[in-house]
Enzyme design. Sequence first.
Site, short mmCIF file in Angstrom:
data_model
loop_
_atom_site.label_atom_id
_atom_site.label_comp_id
_atom_site.label_asym_id
_atom_site.label_seq_id
_atom_site.Cartn_x
_atom_site.Cartn_y
_atom_site.Cartn_z
N LYS A 83 -65.24 -119.61 -35.25
CA LYS A 83 -63.92 -119.90 -34.46
C LYS A 83 -63.00 -118.92 -34.80
O LYS A 83 -62.83 -118.37 -35.95
CB LYS A 83 -63.46 -121.34 -35.11
C1 E4P Z 1 -59.47 -127.95 -32.74
O1 E4P Z 1 -60.58 -127.37 -32.92
C2 E4P Z 1 -58.39 -128.10 -33.90
O2 E4P Z 1 -58.95 -128.38 -35.03
C3 E4P Z 1 -57.89 -129.61 -33.64
O3 E4P Z 1 -58.13 -130.24 -32.42
C4 E4P Z 1 -56.48 -129.29 -33.88
O4 E4P Z 1 -55.87 -130.83 -33.61
P1 E4P Z 1 -54.36 -131.09 -34.26
O5 E4P Z 1 -53.19 -130.71 -33.32
O6 E4P Z 1 -54.38 -132.77 -34.27
O7 E4P Z 1 -54.32 -130.67 -35.62
#
Ligand code: E4P
Length: 216
Positions: A83
């Site tokens: 990522k």
């Molecule tokens: C996606 O890969 C992220 O880890 C995640 O969806 C972030 O979500 P949040 O805005 O609830 O922290």
Amino acid sequence: MKFFVDTAEINDIKELAATGLLDGVTTNPSLIAKSGRDFLEVTKEICGIVDGPVSAEVIALDHEGMMREAEILRKIADNVCIKVPLTIDGLKTCKALTGDGTKVNVTLCFSANQALLAAKAGASFISPFIGRHDDNGFDGLELIRDIRLIYDNYNYATEILAASIRHGVHVLECARIGADVMTAPPAVIKGLVKHVLTDKGIEGFMADWAKTGQSL
Ligand code: E4P
């Protein structure tokens, strides 16, 4: 639509994987911190629970650092997906990694133009953050709609991974729009099964069955 769970909590991942409904896992530095576990150790454990992609995020902000960290992360297991943040260095890293067959999830996407860049960089997944976009006065679902349209216009193979999902309506609308994947916290995924009429129906059937005096 594929379902990924957005967590680094092993028990939640195991519970959802046992349903057969889980297609992958996403983590981020905040979720790793929340788990209190060692990054490499917990990522390895998660990769052993699910067959699908497990997103592990680089910490470095420069291309060389990202490449160095990606090298460490991709050695954890075959299903690790690297990522990277949606920056020039992240896109450069994405291009380099996908070029040699590594899966890459480009994260922190808040505009359709950013998603276009990620597709051009060969991203396996683009992660537009719906909830955080909504929180800032924008329309997160409109973003998913725009990306779907653009990717379909050019037949980009990059999968839309709808992220920062907060509730069932986000999931439903993503499915309507045609997001390829959604990632949500365990509680949101488990909540999808709940309906007051389902519970009421079971209660009624159980009460009537008891009256028959039969057993199976
Ligand atoms: C996606 O890969 C992220 O880890 C995640 O969806 C972030 O979500 P949040 O805005 O609830 O922290």
